[in-house]
Write a protein that holds these residues in place. Structure first.
Motif, PDB file in Angstrom:
ATOM      1  N   MET A 171       0.849  -1.193   0.000  1.00  0.00           N
ATOM      2  CA  MET A 171       0.000   0.000   0.000  1.00  0.00           C
ATOM      3  C   MET A 171       0.893   1.255   0.000  1.00  0.00           C
ATOM      4  SD  MET A 171      -3.120   0.851   2.569  1.00  0.00           S
ATOM      5  CE  MET A 171      -4.355   2.001   2.029  1.00  0.00           C
ATOM      6  N   ARG A 172       0.512   2.233  -0.820  1.00  0.00           N
ATOM      7  CA  ARG A 172       1.352   3.426  -0.950  1.00  0.00           C
ATOM      8  C   ARG A 172       0.497   4.695  -0.954  1.00  0.00           C
ATOM      9  NH1 ARG A 172       4.309   2.555  -6.447  1.00  0.00           N
ATOM     10  NH2 ARG A 172       5.378   4.447  -5.779  1.00  0.00           N
ATOM     11  N   SER A 173       0.983   5.686  -0.241  1.00  0.00           N
ATOM     12  CA  SER A 173       0.288   6.985  -0.210  1.00  0.00           C
ATOM     13  C   SER A 173       1.191   8.048  -0.825  1.00  0.00           C
ATOM     14  CB  SER A 173      -0.019   7.407   1.237  1.00  0.00           C
ATOM     15  OG  SER A 173      -0.751   6.417   1.904  1.00  0.00           O
ATOM     16  N   LEU A 174       0.582   8.917  -1.600  1.00  0.00           N
ATOM     17  CA  LEU A 174       1.306  10.062  -2.153  1.00  0.00           C
ATOM     18  C   LEU A 174       0.675  11.326  -1.582  1.00  0.00           C
ATOM     19  CD1 LEU A 174       3.420  11.108  -4.265  1.00  0.00           C
ATOM     20  CD2 LEU A 174       1.526  11.270  -5.884  1.00  0.00           C
ATOM     21  N   VAL A 175       1.510  12.208  -1.068  1.00  0.00           N
ATOM     22  CA  VAL A 175       1.010  13.466  -0.497  1.00  0.00           C
ATOM     23  C   VAL A 175       1.592  14.630  -1.295  1.00  0.00           C
ATOM     24  CG1 VAL A 175       0.962  14.941   1.548  1.00  0.00           C
ATOM     25  CG2 VAL A 175       0.810  12.460   1.815  1.00  0.00           C
ATOM     26  N   LEU A 176       0.724  15.464  -1.825  1.00  0.00           N
ATOM     27  CA  LEU A 176       1.170  16.663  -2.556  1.00  0.00           C
ATOM     28  C   LEU A 176       0.962  17.868  -1.646  1.00  0.00           C
ATOM     29  CD1 LEU A 176      -0.462  16.026  -6.064  1.00  0.00           C
ATOM     30  CD2 LEU A 176       1.724  15.184  -5.153  1.00  0.00           C
ATOM     31  N   ILE A 177       2.016  18.623  -1.447  1.00  0.00           N
ATOM     32  CA  ILE A 177       1.952  19.760  -0.524  1.00  0.00           C
ATOM     33  C   ILE A 177       1.931  21.084  -1.286  1.00  0.00           C
ATOM     34  CG2 ILE A 177       3.185  21.024   1.293  1.00  0.00           C
ATOM     35  CD1 ILE A 177       2.106  18.395   2.293  1.00  0.00           C
ATOM     36  N   GLY A 178       0.889  21.866  -1.054  1.00  0.00           N
ATOM     37  CA  GLY A 178       0.797  23.196  -1.654  1.00  0.00           C
ATOM     38  C   GLY A 178       0.859  24.273  -0.585  1.00  0.00           C
ATOM     39  N   HIS A 179       0.926  25.505  -1.018  1.00  0.00           N
ATOM     40  CA  HIS A 179       0.977  26.622  -0.070  1.00  0.00           C
ATOM     41  C   HIS A 179      -0.403  26.885   0.514  1.00  0.00           C
ATOM     42  CE1 HIS A 179       1.281  30.737   1.420  1.00  0.00           C
ATOM     43  NE2 HIS A 179       2.585  30.588   1.433  1.00  0.00           N
ATOM     44  N   GLY A 180      -1.427  26.955  -0.367  1.00  0.00           N
ATOM     45  CA  GLY A 180      -2.766  27.296   0.104  1.00  0.00           C
ATOM     46  C   GLY A 180      -2.834  28.740   0.549  1.00  0.00           C
ATOM     47  N   SER A 181      -4.006  29.151   0.982  1.00  0.00           N
ATOM     48  CA  SER A 181      -4.194  30.550   1.373  1.00  0.00           C
ATOM     49  C   SER A 181      -5.321  30.645   2.394  1.00  0.00           C
ATOM     50  CB  SER A 181      -4.536  31.370   0.123  1.00  0.00           C
ATOM     51  OG  SER A 181      -5.065  32.622   0.484  1.00  0.00           O
ATOM     52  N   HIS A 182      -5.200  31.605   3.292  1.00  0.00           N
ATOM     53  CA  HIS A 182      -6.303  31.863   4.220  1.00  0.00           C
ATOM     54  C   HIS A 182      -7.408  32.664   3.554  1.00  0.00           C
ATOM     55  CE1 HIS A 182      -3.234  31.437   7.724  1.00  0.00           C
ATOM     56  NE2 HIS A 182      -3.784  30.288   7.423  1.00  0.00           N
ATOM     57  N   LEU A 183      -7.075  33.334   2.456  1.00  0.00           N
ATOM     58  CA  LEU A 183      -8.044  34.243   1.844  1.00  0.00           C
ATOM     59  C   LEU A 183      -8.563  33.790   0.489  1.00  0.00           C
ATOM     60  CD1 LEU A 183      -6.393  37.735   2.490  1.00  0.00           C
ATOM     61  CD2 LEU A 183      -8.339  36.719   3.687  1.00  0.00           C
ATOM     62  N   ASN A 184      -7.674  33.210  -0.292  1.00  0.00           N
ATOM     63  CA  ASN A 184      -8.008  32.944  -1.680  1.00  0.00           C
ATOM     64  C   ASN A 184      -8.321  31.467  -1.911  1.00  0.00           C
ATOM     65  OD1 ASN A 184      -8.086  32.634  -4.428  1.00  0.00           O
ATOM     66  ND2 ASN A 184      -5.972  33.297  -4.798  1.00  0.00           N
ATOM     67  N   GLY A 185      -9.565  31.188  -2.214  1.00  0.00           N
ATOM     68  CA  GLY A 185     -10.008  29.811  -2.399  1.00  0.00           C
ATOM     69  C   GLY A 185      -9.427  29.151  -3.628  1.00  0.00           C
ATOM     70  N   GLU A 186      -8.880  29.940  -4.533  1.00  0.00           N
ATOM     71  CA  GLU A 186      -8.354  29.351  -5.774  1.00  0.00           C
ATOM     72  C   GLU A 186      -6.922  28.853  -5.605  1.00  0.00           C
ATOM     73  OE1 GLU A 186     -10.404  28.735  -8.247  1.00  0.00           O
ATOM     74  OE2 GLU A 186     -11.823  29.629  -6.851  1.00  0.00           O
ATOM     75  N   SER A 187      -6.270  29.261  -4.539  1.00  0.00           N
ATOM     76  CA  SER A 187      -4.852  28.948  -4.363  1.00  0.00           C
ATOM     77  C   SER A 187      -4.588  27.444  -4.357  1.00  0.00           C
ATOM     78  CB  SER A 187      -4.371  29.584  -3.058  1.00  0.00           C
ATOM     79  OG  SER A 187      -3.082  29.188  -2.756  1.00  0.00           O
ATOM     80  N   ALA A 188      -5.520  26.679  -3.799  1.00  0.00           N
ATOM     81  CA  ALA A 188      -5.300  25.235  -3.651  1.00  0.00           C
ATOM     82  C   ALA A 188      -5.668  24.439  -4.904  1.00  0.00           C
ATOM     83  CB  ALA A 188      -6.124  24.721  -2.471  1.00  0.00           C
ATOM     84  N   VAL A 189      -6.292  25.104  -5.866  1.00  0.00           N
ATOM     85  CA  VAL A 189      -6.904  24.363  -6.975  1.00  0.00           C
ATOM     86  C   VAL A 189      -5.885  23.599  -7.827  1.00  0.00           C
ATOM     87  CG1 VAL A 189      -8.207  24.655  -9.117  1.00  0.00           C
ATOM     88  CG2 VAL A 189      -8.955  25.788  -7.037  1.00  0.00           C
ATOM     89  N   ALA A 190      -4.719  24.193  -8.080  1.00  0.00           N
ATOM     90  CA  ALA A 190      -3.728  23.514  -8.940  1.00  0.00           C
ATOM     91  C   ALA A 190      -3.313  22.185  -8.313  1.00  0.00           C
ATOM     92  CB  ALA A 190      -2.505  24.405  -9.147  1.00  0.00           C
ATOM     93  N   VAL A 191      -3.133  22.170  -6.993  1.00  0.00           N
ATOM     94  CA  VAL A 191      -2.724  20.923  -6.329  1.00  0.00           C
ATOM     95  C   VAL A 191      -3.857  19.898  -6.409  1.00  0.00           C
ATOM     96  CG1 VAL A 191      -1.952  19.893  -4.162  1.00  0.00           C
ATOM     97  CG2 VAL A 191      -1.096  22.126  -4.848  1.00  0.00           C
ATOM     98  N   TYR A 192      -5.099  20.331  -6.225  1.00  0.00           N
ATOM     99  CA  TYR A 192      -6.241  19.415  -6.374  1.00  0.00           C
ATOM    100  C   TYR A 192      -6.231  18.798  -7.774  1.00  0.00           C
ATOM    101  CZ  TYR A 192      -8.645  21.062  -2.143  1.00  0.00           C
ATOM    102  OH  TYR A 192      -8.988  21.353  -0.849  1.00  0.00           O
ATOM    103  N   ARG A 193      -5.940  19.635  -8.748  1.00  0.00           N
ATOM    104  CA  ARG A 193      -6.004  19.174 -10.138  1.00  0.00           C
ATOM    105  C   ARG A 193      -4.940  18.105 -10.389  1.00  0.00           C
ATOM    106  NH1 ARG A 193      -3.608  21.768 -14.375  1.00  0.00           N
ATOM    107  NH2 ARG A 193      -4.159  20.820 -16.367  1.00  0.00           N
ATOM    108  N   TYR A 194      -3.717  18.344  -9.911  1.00  0.00           N
ATOM    109  CA  TYR A 194      -2.664  17.343 -10.117  1.00  0.00           C
ATOM    110  C   TYR A 194      -2.969  16.064  -9.339  1.00  0.00           C
ATOM    111  CZ  TYR A 194      -0.029  20.801 -12.611  1.00  0.00           C
ATOM    112  OH  TYR A 194       0.347  21.715 -13.549  1.00  0.00           O
TER     113      TYR A 194
END
Ligand code: SF4
Length: 467
Positions: free
Chosen positions: A1-24
């Motif tokens: 069993m294997r887990s992959l974790v992608l770490i992004g910066h994210g934002s407290h204000l901007n909801g779009e900041s996390a979207v690129a990581v979700y997409r990948y």
């Protein structure tokens, strides 16, 4: 069993900041090479402090979704994830055993040699017939900033492409350091010039600053023509948004594992937490603001305030990703970086299989199942404010100056709107949702949202924004 974790910066204000990581994460999930692909963020949930707890296996590969090395990849991420490493990450990555999991932490995707292929793919998109006779390539970087050391990787990519002989000339230029992008008419001679921004995402720089500094006219999406006489410029989209980045991530993950064998086992504590949750879900359960109801072999999730409303009045969601996108914003459209704040949107229901219920709950309340179960087993250790504050660096080091009264003032303000109970401030939680109290959710450590608010308080700027 294997887990992959992608770490992004994210934002407290901007909801779009996390979207690129979700997409990948979605692109990689579709390939079924890992048992799970999980996203984690510095400023959103699951946070860097929590994300390892949310992985189901004992074999975890962590990839920082950053375009270059620097403060976040060398200091913040390893520190917050408890990797016991600070400073430059060696090419083979860093491997640690943390809480029974083997965790491999890699270099950021942007420094992988296969990013050269992504640059070339972006160049081909805007000029399919680029030739070594008449075409120049400009690889355009930001330049070294307080947080990132991006010039090295831009030079390396330019050199690799130069050696391949695909273009008449290849230049590395920068926005914020010499040689600056505005100097290109003095140095680039070819009649056709392809410009590829070595940037993580589309934004102010790629849409405005770069075209302006280059003296380009027209709209960016039309690949503007250059006013400089005989030369025509073909302006590509940034490398960081190309789908081929998913391949780069997979290369990194494979290299980090080396001859890593078949993978790990199911992480027992994690599985026990989810089995405890599922046992409750099969009987019907309320967790925070969400109601979980078993229905003929599937499960329904909805906001508890929508209990009893006919399904026809609600938007029906059928995938964990649909739930994720629904709960990222409040009813008023505001971004929700802290998911346990009492502002879960209403007006939706999700109908999910048991496997999808797990993933959906992870999106609704990241790390809540794992942390609450650990709390109920007396295995969740709170981190007092002083320890959290001492750990902070960069602009957040300032929170070390906060008085207990200032911290309490912020916490009373912010945390009073949150479902979690502040164990980190000495508060006690006696019952949890796992034994029938819906709002019984522990908070073991001040979240980054509160840390940022304390910083504003210390600066006397509370009420102002932070990213
Ligand atoms: Fe909620 Fe406060 Fe904990 Fe943040 S620090 S998760 S706002 S209780």
């Amino acid at each position: 069993m294997r887990s992959l974790v992608l770490i992004g910066h994210g934002s407290h204000l901007n909801g779009e900041s996390a979207v690129a990581v979700y997409r990948y994460a979605e692109l990689i999930r579709e390939r079924h090479l890992f048992d799970e692909v999980i996203e984690g963020y510095w400023k959103e949930e699951p946070s860097l402090r929590q994300v390892l707890k949310t992985t189901a296996s004992t074999d975890v590969t962590v990839i920082p979704m950053f375009i270059s090395e620097g403060y976040f990849t060398e200091t913040v991420i390893p520190r917050e994830m408890g990797l016991g490493h600070q400073g430059p990450v060696p090419p083979e990555g860093v491997a640690r055993v943390i809480g029974g999991r083997t965790v491999r932490y890699t270099l950021p995707y942007g420094v992988h040699p296969s990013m050269t292929d992504v640059i070339l793919a972006r160049a081909r998109e805007v000029l399919p017939d680029a030739s070594p006779e008449d075409t120049a390539l400009i690889v355009l970087g930001h330049g070294t900033t307080r947080n990132e050391n991006s010039n090295k990787v831009v030079y390396q990519n330019a050199e690799r492409i130069r050696e391949a002989g695909l273009f008449a000339e290849v230049q590395a230029l920068f926005l914020d350091e010499d040689p600056k992008v505005g100097t290109w008419p003095d140095t680039v001679r070819s009649p056709r010039v392809v410009v590829v921004p070595f940037f993580a995402s589309e934004g102010w720089h790629t849409l405005e600053t770069i075209p302006e500094d280059m003296g380009l006219t027209g709209t960016v999406t039309d690949f503007p023509e250059n006013p400089h006489g005989h030369q025509r410029v073909y302006y590509a989209r940034p490398v960081g948004t190309h789908a081929a980045v998913a391949d780069v991530i997979l290369h990194l993950a494979e290299e980090a594992r080396g001859a890593g064998g078949p993978g790990g086992d199911t992480e027992r504590g994690h599985e026990a937490a989810w089995q405890a949750f599922l046992k409750g879900a099969r009987a019907g359960l309320r967790v925070g603001e969400v109601l979980v109801t078993p229905e003929l072999g599937v499960f329904e999730l909805r906001n508890a305030l929508d209990e009893g409303r006919p399904g026809a009045e609600l938007t029906t969601l059928v995938t964990p990703e649909g739930v994720r996108d629904q709960v990222r914003f409040t009813d008023g459209g505001e971004h929700r970086p802290v998911h346990t704040l009492r502002n879960l949107p209403r007006g939706w229901r999700a109908v999910l299989s048991e496997a999808d219920l797990r993933r959906a709950m992870h999106y609704v309340y990241p790390a809540v199942i794992e942390e609450t179960y650990a709390h109920d087993c007396h295995a969740l250790r709170p981190t007092p404010w002083a320890t959290t504050a001492r750990r902070q660096t960069g602009i957040y080091a300032k929170v070390q100056k906060a008085t207990p009264a200032q911290v309490e003032h912020v916490a009373q303000d912010v945390c009073s709107g949150c479902l979690r109970t502040r164990l980190w401030a000495g508060h006690k939680l006696t019952q949890s949702f796992l034994n029938g109290v819906p709002g019984g959710i522990p908070c073991a450590e001040a979240c980054t949202f509160v840390v940022a608010e304390v910083r504003e308080e210390v600066s006397g700027k509370r009420g102002g924004g932070h990213s």
